[in-house]
Design a protein around this motif. Structure first.
Motif, PDB file in Angstrom:
ATOM      1  N   LEU A  46     -25.255  79.127  26.763  1.00 52.28           N
ATOM      2  CA  LEU A  46     -24.828  80.392  26.154  1.00 52.28           C
ATOM      3  C   LEU A  46     -25.829  81.512  26.418  1.00 52.28           C
ATOM      4  O   LEU A  46     -25.440  82.649  26.713  1.00 52.28           O
ATOM      5  CB  LEU A  46     -24.614  80.207  24.654  1.00 52.28           C
ATOM      6  CG  LEU A  46     -23.413  79.349  24.259  1.00 52.28           C
ATOM      7  CD1 LEU A  46     -23.394  79.141  22.753  1.00 52.28           C
ATOM      8  CD2 LEU A  46     -22.120  79.973  24.732  1.00 52.28           C
ATOM      9  N   ILE A  47     -27.114  81.204  26.347  1.00 52.60           N
ATOM     10  CA  ILE A  47     -28.137  82.214  26.637  1.00 52.60           C
ATOM     11  C   ILE A  47     -28.079  82.619  28.105  1.00 52.60           C
ATOM     12  O   ILE A  47     -28.122  83.809  28.436  1.00 52.60           O
ATOM     13  CB  ILE A  47     -29.536  81.684  26.263  1.00 52.60           C
ATOM     14  CG1 ILE A  47     -29.638  81.538  24.742  1.00 52.60           C
ATOM     15  CG2 ILE A  47     -30.634  82.583  26.804  1.00 52.60           C
ATOM     16  CD1 ILE A  47     -30.851  80.769  24.281  1.00 52.60           C
ATOM     17  N   TYR A  48     -27.953  81.631  28.992  1.00 55.83           N
ATOM     18  CA  TYR A  48     -27.854  81.914  30.429  1.00 55.83           C
ATOM     19  C   TYR A  48     -26.638  82.789  30.725  1.00 55.83           C
ATOM     20  O   TYR A  48     -26.725  83.774  31.458  1.00 55.83           O
ATOM     21  CB  TYR A  48     -27.777  80.603  31.213  1.00 55.83           C
ATOM     22  CG  TYR A  48     -27.379  80.771  32.647  1.00 55.83           C
ATOM     23  CD1 TYR A  48     -28.287  81.227  33.590  1.00 55.83           C
ATOM     24  CD2 TYR A  48     -26.081  80.482  33.065  1.00 55.83           C
ATOM     25  CE1 TYR A  48     -27.928  81.395  34.911  1.00 55.83           C
ATOM     26  CE2 TYR A  48     -25.707  80.650  34.379  1.00 55.83           C
ATOM     27  CZ  TYR A  48     -26.631  81.101  35.298  1.00 55.83           C
ATOM     28  OH  TYR A  48     -26.245  81.261  36.599  1.00 55.83           O
ATOM     29  N   GLN A  49     -25.490  82.434  30.160  1.00 50.16           N
ATOM     30  CA  GLN A  49     -24.258  83.186  30.415  1.00 50.16           C
ATOM     31  C   GLN A  49     -24.359  84.599  29.865  1.00 50.16           C
ATOM     32  O   GLN A  49     -23.886  85.547  30.482  1.00 50.16           O
ATOM     33  CB  GLN A  49     -23.066  82.454  29.798  1.00 50.16           C
ATOM     34  CG  GLN A  49     -21.737  82.945  30.272  1.00 50.16           C
ATOM     35  CD  GLN A  49     -21.520  82.700  31.763  1.00 50.16           C
ATOM     36  OE1 GLN A  49     -21.998  81.739  32.323  1.00 50.16           O
ATOM     37  NE2 GLN A  49     -20.810  83.580  32.395  1.00 50.16           N
ATOM     38  N   SER A  50     -24.981  84.761  28.708  1.00 49.71           N
ATOM     39  CA  SER A  50     -25.150  86.086  28.132  1.00 49.71           C
ATOM     40  C   SER A  50     -26.025  86.964  29.029  1.00 49.71           C
ATOM     41  O   SER A  50     -25.695  88.130  29.282  1.00 49.71           O
ATOM     42  CB  SER A  50     -25.769  85.964  26.742  1.00 49.71           C
ATOM     43  OG  SER A  50     -26.066  87.227  26.226  1.00 49.71           O
ATOM     44  N   ASN A  51     -27.136  86.408  29.505  1.00 49.66           N
ATOM     45  CA  ASN A  51     -28.005  87.162  30.414  1.00 49.66           C
ATOM     46  C   ASN A  51     -27.295  87.509  31.717  1.00 49.66           C
ATOM     47  O   ASN A  51     -27.447  88.608  32.249  1.00 49.66           O
ATOM     48  CB  ASN A  51     -29.283  86.374  30.702  1.00 49.66           C
ATOM     49  CG  ASN A  51     -30.180  86.275  29.502  1.00 49.66           C
ATOM     50  OD1 ASN A  51     -30.049  87.051  28.560  1.00 49.66           O
ATOM     51  ND2 ASN A  51     -31.087  85.319  29.516  1.00 49.66           N
ATOM     52  N   LYS A  52     -26.522  86.573  32.226  1.00 49.42           N
ATOM     53  CA  LYS A  52     -25.767  86.811  33.463  1.00 49.42           C
ATOM     54  C   LYS A  52     -24.748  87.931  33.265  1.00 49.42           C
ATOM     55  O   LYS A  52     -24.590  88.805  34.117  1.00 49.42           O
ATOM     56  CB  LYS A  52     -25.072  85.520  33.889  1.00 49.42           C
ATOM     57  CG  LYS A  52     -24.370  85.593  35.203  1.00 49.42           C
ATOM     58  CD  LYS A  52     -23.763  84.238  35.547  1.00 49.42           C
ATOM     59  CE  LYS A  52     -22.873  84.329  36.744  1.00 49.42           C
ATOM     60  NZ  LYS A  52     -22.211  83.051  37.021  1.00 49.42           N
ATOM     61  N   ASN A  53     -24.056  87.918  32.137  1.00 52.93           N
ATOM     62  CA  ASN A  53     -23.073  88.965  31.860  1.00 52.93           C
ATOM     63  C   ASN A  53     -23.738  90.326  31.706  1.00 52.93           C
ATOM     64  O   ASN A  53     -23.198  91.347  32.151  1.00 52.93           O
ATOM     65  CB  ASN A  53     -22.277  88.629  30.600  1.00 52.93           C
ATOM     66  CG  ASN A  53     -21.302  87.499  30.821  1.00 52.93           C
ATOM     67  OD1 ASN A  53     -20.971  87.159  31.955  1.00 52.93           O
ATOM     68  ND2 ASN A  53     -20.858  86.885  29.745  1.00 52.93           N
ATOM     69  N   ASP A  54     -24.917  90.361  31.078  1.00 51.57           N
ATOM     70  CA  ASP A  54     -25.647  91.626  30.938  1.00 51.57           C
ATOM     71  C   ASP A  54     -26.025  92.192  32.302  1.00 51.57           C
ATOM     72  O   ASP A  54     -25.872  93.386  32.551  1.00 51.57           O
ATOM     73  CB  ASP A  54     -26.908  91.434  30.092  1.00 51.57           C
ATOM     74  CG  ASP A  54     -26.590  91.194  28.631  1.00 51.57           C
ATOM     75  OD1 ASP A  54     -25.439  91.460  28.220  1.00 51.57           O
ATOM     76  OD2 ASP A  54     -27.498  90.730  27.901  1.00 51.57           O
ATOM     77  N   LYS A  55     -26.524  91.333  33.192  1.00 50.81           N
ATOM     78  CA  LYS A  55     -26.902  91.793  34.533  1.00 50.81           C
ATOM     79  C   LYS A  55     -25.684  92.275  35.317  1.00 50.81           C
ATOM     80  O   LYS A  55     -25.755  93.258  36.046  1.00 50.81           O
ATOM     81  CB  LYS A  55     -27.603  90.669  35.296  1.00 50.81           C
ATOM     82  CG  LYS A  55     -28.997  90.390  34.804  1.00 50.81           C
ATOM     83  CD  LYS A  55     -29.641  89.267  35.569  1.00 50.81           C
ATOM     84  CE  LYS A  55     -31.003  88.937  34.990  1.00 50.81           C
ATOM     85  NZ  LYS A  55     -31.616  87.790  35.666  1.00 50.81           N
ATOM     86  N   MET A  56     -24.564  91.575  35.171  1.00 53.48           N
ATOM     87  CA  MET A  56     -23.349  91.978  35.877  1.00 53.48           C
ATOM     88  C   MET A  56     -22.851  93.327  35.366  1.00 53.48           C
ATOM     89  O   MET A  56     -22.428  94.176  36.145  1.00 53.48           O
ATOM     90  CB  MET A  56     -22.261  90.916  35.694  1.00 53.48           C
ATOM     91  CG  MET A  56     -21.423  90.696  36.927  1.00 53.48           C
ATOM     92  SD  MET A  56     -20.506  89.169  36.863  1.00 53.48           S
ATOM     93  CE  MET A  56     -19.162  89.627  35.839  1.00 53.48           C
ATOM     94  N   TYR A  57     -22.937  93.548  34.069  1.00 56.00           N
ATOM     95  CA  TYR A  57     -22.515  94.820  33.492  1.00 56.00           C
ATOM     96  C   TYR A  57     -23.398  95.952  34.009  1.00 56.00           C
ATOM     97  O   TYR A  57     -22.908  97.016  34.369  1.00 56.00           O
ATOM     98  CB  TYR A  57     -22.573  94.748  31.966  1.00 56.00           C
ATOM     99  CG  TYR A  57     -22.238  96.057  31.303  1.00 56.00           C
ATOM    100  CD1 TYR A  57     -20.916  96.483  31.209  1.00 56.00           C
ATOM    101  CD2 TYR A  57     -23.234  96.867  30.788  1.00 56.00           C
ATOM    102  CE1 TYR A  57     -20.597  97.689  30.619  1.00 56.00           C
ATOM    103  CE2 TYR A  57     -22.934  98.075  30.191  1.00 56.00           C
ATOM    104  CZ  TYR A  57     -21.613  98.478  30.108  1.00 56.00           C
ATOM    105  OH  TYR A  57     -21.319  99.679  29.524  1.00 56.00           O
ATOM    106  N   GLU A  58     -24.702  95.698  34.053  1.00 53.34           N
ATOM    107  CA  GLU A  58     -25.624  96.720  34.558  1.00 53.34           C
ATOM    108  C   GLU A  58     -25.360  97.025  36.025  1.00 53.34           C
ATOM    109  O   GLU A  58     -25.467  98.171  36.452  1.00 53.34           O
ATOM    110  CB  GLU A  58     -27.070  96.265  34.360  1.00 53.34           C
ATOM    111  CG  GLU A  58     -27.503  96.254  32.915  1.00 53.34           C
ATOM    112  CD  GLU A  58     -28.872  95.638  32.723  1.00 53.34           C
ATOM    113  OE1 GLU A  58     -29.528  95.285  33.731  1.00 53.34           O
ATOM    114  OE2 GLU A  58     -29.294  95.502  31.568  1.00 53.34           O
ATOM    115  N   ALA A  59     -25.022  96.007  36.802  1.00 48.57           N
ATOM    116  CA  ALA A  59     -24.733  96.222  38.224  1.00 48.57           C
ATOM    117  C   ALA A  59     -23.442  97.016  38.397  1.00 48.57           C
ATOM    118  O   ALA A  59     -23.337  97.855  39.299  1.00 48.57           O
ATOM    119  CB  ALA A  59     -24.622  94.882  38.941  1.00 48.57           C
ATOM    120  N   GLN A  60     -22.458  96.785  37.550  1.00 45.39           N
ATOM    121  CA  GLN A  60     -21.178  97.495  37.646  1.00 45.39           C
ATOM    122  C   GLN A  60     -21.304  98.943  37.170  1.00 45.39           C
ATOM    123  O   GLN A  60     -20.552  99.799  37.581  1.00 45.39           O
ATOM    124  CB  GLN A  60     -20.108  96.784  36.818  1.00 45.39           C
ATOM    125  CG  GLN A  60     -19.689  95.460  37.369  1.00 45.39           C
ATOM    126  CD  GLN A  60     -18.885  95.600  38.637  1.00 45.39           C
ATOM    127  OE1 GLN A  60     -18.206  96.590  38.854  1.00 45.39           O
ATOM    128  NE2 GLN A  60     -18.970  94.590  39.486  1.00 45.39           N
TER     129      GLN A  60
END
Length: 104
Positions: A46-60
């Motif tokens: 869950l922590i990994y997925q949350s961090n991944k989603n944050d990075k993807m949002y920032e990239a978008q």
């Protein structure tokens, strides 16, 4: 040609993720027991997925302009990727990974 390499990279990433996740769960089960291993691995995921989603949002958030996209497509068309070489390299990575896991 870029879509083929993208798909192969996605498949290799998925394969490596599942293999490493299985090794992680097995190691946790040995140290903490099955119940705690499930709890710990779920929290880590869950922590990994949350961090991944944050990075993807920032990239978008900083999307490219149509001019930049057209220039990137033109450069990709001029410099085609060596599909067979990349496929062979990925196959080599999978074989070496299986040999290393089998040897441990």
């Amino acid at each position: 040609m870029g879509k083929g390499i993208g798909m192969m990279t996605a498949v290799l990433g998925t394969y490596m993720t599942f293999k490493m996740w299985a090794e992680f769960n097995e190691a946790l089960g040995t140290v903490f027991g099955a119940s705690w291993a499930i709890i710990i691995s779920t929290m880590v995921f869950l922590i990994y997925q949350s961090n991944k989603n944050d990075k993807m949002y920032e990239a978008q958030f900083g999307k490219n302009t149509p001019e930049q996209t057209a220039m990137v497509k033109q450069m990709e068309a001029e410099n085609e990727a060596p599909l067979v070489f990349v496929a062979g390299l990925y196959l080599f990575v999978v074989v070496v990974f299986e040999i290393l896991l089998g040897a441990l």
